[in-house]
Design a protein around this motif. Structure first.
Motif, PDB file in Angstrom:
ATOM      1  N   LEU A  70       0.881  -1.168   0.000  1.00 35.24           N
ATOM      2  CA  LEU A  70       0.000   0.000   0.000  1.00 35.24           C
ATOM      3  C   LEU A  70       0.918   1.217   0.000  1.00 35.24           C
ATOM      4  O   LEU A  70       1.650   1.446   0.975  1.00 35.24           O
ATOM      5  CB  LEU A  70      -0.916   0.000   1.226  1.00 35.24           C
ATOM      6  N   TYR A  71       0.881   1.992  -1.070  1.00 29.45           N
ATOM      7  CA  TYR A  71       1.827   3.090  -1.248  1.00 29.45           C
ATOM      8  C   TYR A  71       1.105   4.429  -1.111  1.00 29.45           C
ATOM      9  O   TYR A  71       0.136   4.705  -1.834  1.00 29.45           O
ATOM     10  CB  TYR A  71       2.504   2.984  -2.612  1.00 29.45           C
ATOM     11  N   PHE A  72       1.600   5.252  -0.185  1.00 29.68           N
ATOM     12  CA  PHE A  72       1.012   6.552   0.096  1.00 29.68           C
ATOM     13  C   PHE A  72       1.844   7.645  -0.558  1.00 29.68           C
ATOM     14  O   PHE A  72       3.081   7.595  -0.549  1.00 29.68           O
ATOM     15  CB  PHE A  72       0.947   6.796   1.610  1.00 29.68           C
ATOM     16  N   GLU A  73       1.179   8.644  -1.098  1.00 29.04           N
ATOM     17  CA  GLU A  73       1.895   9.792  -1.647  1.00 29.04           C
ATOM     18  C   GLU A  73       2.402  10.690  -0.514  1.00 29.04           C
ATOM     19  O   GLU A  73       3.428  11.351  -0.637  1.00 29.04           O
ATOM     20  CB  GLU A  73       0.978  10.585  -2.571  1.00 29.04           C
ATOM     21  N   GLU A  74       1.684  10.676   0.609  1.00 26.80           N
ATOM     22  CA  GLU A  74       2.030  11.540   1.723  1.00 26.80           C
ATOM     23  C   GLU A  74       3.234  11.031   2.504  1.00 26.80           C
ATOM     24  O   GLU A  74       3.460   9.812   2.602  1.00 26.80           O
ATOM     25  CB  GLU A  74       0.842  11.684   2.687  1.00 26.80           C
ATOM     26  N   THR A  75       3.984  11.956   3.076  1.00 31.18           N
ATOM     27  CA  THR A  75       5.036  11.625   4.022  1.00 31.18           C
ATOM     28  C   THR A  75       4.425  11.487   5.408  1.00 31.18           C
ATOM     29  O   THR A  75       3.252  11.839   5.627  1.00 31.18           O
ATOM     30  CB  THR A  75       6.121  12.700   4.033  1.00 31.18           C
ATOM     31  N   ARG A  76       5.212  11.018   6.359  1.00 32.69           N
ATOM     32  CA  ARG A  76       4.716  10.900   7.732  1.00 32.69           C
ATOM     33  C   ARG A  76       4.360  12.275   8.294  1.00 32.69           C
ATOM     34  O   ARG A  76       3.354  12.429   9.007  1.00 32.69           O
ATOM     35  CB  ARG A  76       5.757  10.207   8.610  1.00 32.69           C
ATOM     36  N   ALA A  77       5.175  13.270   7.983  1.00 33.38           N
ATOM     37  CA  ALA A  77       4.902  14.623   8.491  1.00 33.38           C
ATOM     38  C   ALA A  77       3.564  15.139   7.969  1.00 33.38           C
ATOM     39  O   ALA A  77       2.786  15.779   8.718  1.00 33.38           O
ATOM     40  CB  ALA A  77       6.035  15.560   8.084  1.00 33.38           C
ATOM     41  N   GLU A  78       3.252  14.860   6.711  1.00 36.71           N
ATOM     42  CA  GLU A  78       1.980  15.308   6.147  1.00 36.71           C
ATOM     43  C   GLU A  78       0.806  14.568   6.785  1.00 36.71           C
ATOM     44  O   GLU A  78      -0.257  15.169   7.021  1.00 36.71           O
ATOM     45  CB  GLU A  78       1.989  15.096   4.637  1.00 36.71           C
ATOM     46  N   LEU A  79       0.980  13.286   7.080  1.00 39.09           N
ATOM     47  CA  LEU A  79      -0.091  12.540   7.750  1.00 39.09           C
ATOM     48  C   LEU A  79      -0.281  13.018   9.184  1.00 39.09           C
ATOM     49  O   LEU A  79      -1.417  13.074   9.677  1.00 39.09           O
ATOM     50  CB  LEU A  79       0.232  11.043   7.732  1.00 39.09           C
ATOM     51  N   ILE A  80       0.800  13.358   9.858  1.00 40.00           N
ATOM     52  CA  ILE A  80       0.694  13.894  11.219  1.00 40.00           C
ATOM     53  C   ILE A  80      -0.061  15.216  11.201  1.00 40.00           C
ATOM     54  O   ILE A  80      -0.890  15.502  12.078  1.00 40.00           O
ATOM     55  CB  ILE A  80       2.096  14.062  11.841  1.00 40.00           C
ATOM     56  N   GLU A  81       0.201  16.022  10.174  1.00 36.13           N
ATOM     57  CA  GLU A  81      -0.505  17.300  10.045  1.00 36.13           C
ATOM     58  C   GLU A  81      -2.001  17.093   9.832  1.00 36.13           C
ATOM     59  O   GLU A  81      -2.833  17.869  10.331  1.00 36.13           O
ATOM     60  CB  GLU A  81       0.094  18.092   8.884  1.00 36.13           C
ATOM     61  N   LYS A  82      -2.359  16.004   9.105  1.00 38.45           N
ATOM     62  CA  LYS A  82      -3.768  15.726   8.850  1.00 38.45           C
ATOM     63  C   LYS A  82      -4.475  15.160  10.066  1.00 38.45           C
ATOM     64  O   LYS A  82      -5.630  15.505  10.355  1.00 38.45           O
ATOM     65  CB  LYS A  82      -3.899  14.734   7.684  1.00 38.45           C
ATOM     66  N   HIS A  83      -3.778  14.264  10.798  1.00 37.61           N
ATOM     67  CA  HIS A  83      -4.440  13.505  11.867  1.00 37.61           C
ATOM     68  C   HIS A  83      -4.035  13.928  13.276  1.00 37.61           C
ATOM     69  O   HIS A  83      -4.535  13.363  14.245  1.00 37.61           O
ATOM     70  CB  HIS A  83      -4.172  12.019  11.676  1.00 37.61           C
ATOM     71  N   GLY A  84      -3.125  14.852  13.410  1.00 37.50           N
ATOM     72  CA  GLY A  84      -2.870  15.449  14.706  1.00 37.50           C
ATOM     73  C   GLY A  84      -1.640  14.984  15.449  1.00 37.50           C
ATOM     74  O   GLY A  84      -1.000  15.768  16.126  1.00 37.50           O
ATOM     75  N   SER A  85      -1.302  13.703  15.364  1.00 35.48           N
ATOM     76  CA  SER A  85      -0.156  13.186  16.114  1.00 35.48           C
ATOM     77  C   SER A  85       0.367  11.910  15.463  1.00 35.48           C
ATOM     78  O   SER A  85      -0.320  11.294  14.630  1.00 35.48           O
ATOM     79  CB  SER A  85      -0.542  12.894  17.568  1.00 35.48           C
ATOM     80  N   ASN A  86       1.581  11.535  15.865  1.00 39.28           N
ATOM     81  CA  ASN A  86       2.175  10.313  15.331  1.00 39.28           C
ATOM     82  C   ASN A  86       1.401   9.080  15.790  1.00 39.28           C
ATOM     83  O   ASN A  86       1.267   8.109  15.046  1.00 39.28           O
ATOM     84  CB  ASN A  86       3.637  10.208  15.777  1.00 39.28           C
ATOM     85  N   GLN A  87       0.872   9.122  17.040  1.00 39.18           N
ATOM     86  CA  GLN A  87       0.074   8.000  17.545  1.00 39.18           C
ATOM     87  C   GLN A  87      -1.198   7.825  16.709  1.00 39.18           C
ATOM     88  O   GLN A  87      -1.623   6.699  16.414  1.00 39.18           O
ATOM     89  CB  GLN A  87      -0.308   8.226  19.019  1.00 39.18           C
ATOM     90  N   ALA A  88      -1.799   8.948  16.310  1.00 35.56           N
ATOM     91  CA  ALA A  88      -3.002   8.876  15.482  1.00 35.56           C
ATOM     92  C   ALA A  88      -2.675   8.289  14.105  1.00 35.56           C
ATOM     93  O   ALA A  88      -3.461   7.505  13.552  1.00 35.56           O
ATOM     94  CB  ALA A  88      -3.611  10.267  15.337  1.00 35.56           C
ATOM     95  N   VAL A  89      -1.505   8.647  13.566  1.00 30.71           N
ATOM     96  CA  VAL A  89      -1.082   8.097  12.273  1.00 30.71           C
ATOM     97  C   VAL A  89      -0.876   6.594  12.384  1.00 30.71           C
ATOM     98  O   VAL A  89      -1.297   5.834  11.497  1.00 30.71           O
ATOM     99  CB  VAL A  89       0.203   8.796  11.784  1.00 30.71           C
TER     100      VAL A  89
END
Length: 428
Positions: A70-89
């Protein structure tokens, strides 16, 4: 996010265990496909690589597994920005993995299949790589996690639902459509600059860039005009399909396959030549997106029900609910593997016994043949000895026979014809 399944090799490898270890070793290794150190070390998210290697190496389907990611275009930092925290990601990624497994194996329990999930972030984006053994662990029957013809619709629906639910990058938007598809293996498999393959790639790249530029400049309105242009020049079109055009290189007289949006049948060239038109397409896509998602959810539900019935009927027919028994640490598999080992041992013992019997039979046959030959030699010698005794002069009858033989010999000499002679007296 996109879902990709890698093409597997056909047949059973010579060493299934080595093949399994190679798959897990690459995904968990610190070096990428080019032998370079990964920027981020791979992380094991779920599953047991050791169990996977043992099942693929020694199971009923040796060397057979399905891999992909499963390949995401987003980086981890972008996902953290969307979902609030690394735990949420992490929670989001775990939920996506579990729902993807449910999509592949509806109606089956987790102890009925063996899979491993490994996280890669060395290309800046997030990749959830997976490998599954092609064996159902309770029955030992073959289990194909993904069959393109039957499972593509269901997996695509899963992808669209997840992208919408978690606000991930949607690969279906008009702005994601590429005018042409580059040859990714240029980076993976470099070739010698003087080789025919290098010439083919160079020809394909130059021609593709030329045609794409003309499409963006508005010189062509559709694919038919590109084909007409190519056929009126030194480049000849050798084959046309719904997704590609093959063009003959005049220098090598070999075809190059051009792929991408502008080479597809019914391609909308305004999408590549007009910024305003692209914005209009994006707006129209957003307006219809919710209707498409609703249709995908209905389709997903329908296909999941059908797939569940098929899997339950094949693997859990005896109880109908997929909970025949519970086990941990693959104990049942170890038992079945032990039974398989015993069966192999019995088969090998039987083969050795057959070989020993054949060798014993061959030795006995040779011995009997030698005895018969010895008896025959003894009989011949005895017969010759009797004949000699019979012919000996001490035997009166033998003397008579010897005398008769001498008379016959003398008669032959007397009756021997003389050779004719010529006038000089020489024999002719």
């Amino acid at each position: 996010m996109i879902v990709k399944f890698r093409k597997g090799k056909r047949g059973v490898p010579k060493n299934p265990l080595r093949a399994a270890k190679g798959a897990t070793g690459y995904l968990l290794g610190n070096k990428d496909h080019k032998g370079r150190e990964r920027a981020f070390k791979p992380i094991l998210l779920a599953g047991s690589p050791d169990e996977f290697e043992q099942i693929v190496g020694f199971g009923n389907k040796p060397g057979q597994y399905t891999s992909g990611g499963l390949y995401f275009e987003e980086t981890r930092a972008e996902l953290i920005e969307k979902h609030g925290s690394n735990q949420a990601v992490e929670k989001v990624l775990k939920d996506i993995m579990e729902r993807f497994e449910e999509t592949l194996f509806p109606g089956l329990d987790k102890d009925q299949y063996c899979g491993v999930w490994i996280l890669h972030e060395d290309k800046s984006n997030i990749e959830l790589n997976f490998i599954y053994a092609k064996e159902e662990l309770r029955s030992g029957k073959g289990l194909t996690p993904y069959f393109h013809g039957a499972d593509l619709t269901r997996v695509n629906a899963f992808k669209d639902i997840i992208n919408d639910e978690y606000r991930l990058s949607d690969p279906n938007t008009p702005d994601k459509k590429r005018a042409f598809i580059p040859e990714f293996f240029n980076e993976y498999k470099p070739v010698n600059g003087a080789s025919p393959e290098y010439e083919r790639r160079s020809f394909k790249q130059a021609l593709t860039e030329h045609l794409v530029q003309h499409v963006e400049d508005g010189f062509y309105n559709n694919r038919d005009e590109i084909i007409e242009f190519l056929n009126t020049t030194e480049y000849k079109v050798s084959r046309v399909t719904k997704k590609a055009i093959s063009v003959i290189d005049p220098e090598t007289n070999k075809p190059a396959r051009l792929t991408g949006a502008i080479f597809e049948e019914g391609a909308d060239y305004k999408n590549f030549s007009s910024e305003d038109y692209r914005n209009e397409l994006m707006k129209r896509y957003e307006e219809e997106r919710l209707k498409k998602i609703k249709k995908q959810k209905e389709k997903y539900k329908e296909h999941m029900k059908y797939k569940k019935e098929k899997l339950v009927d094949k693997y859990n027919k005896e109880n109908g609910n997929g909970t025949a028994h519970q086990r941990n640490d693959f104990k049942l598999y170890d038992e079945s593997r032990s039974e398989n080992d015993k069966a192999r041992t019995r088969e090998q013992t039987s083969e050795r016994r057959d070989i020993e019997r054949e060798e014993t039979f061959r030795a006995t046959s040779n011995s009997l043949r030698e005895q018969a030959e010895r008896r025959q030699d003894s009989s011949i010698k005895r017969f010759k000895r009797n004949v000699e005794q019979f012919r000996s002069t001490s035997n009166p009858l033998g003397r008579i026979i010897e005398r008769v033989r001498e008379i016959n010999n003398s008669l032959k000499i007397k009756n021997k014809k003389k050779s004719p002679k010529n006038d000089q007296g020489y024999s002719m």
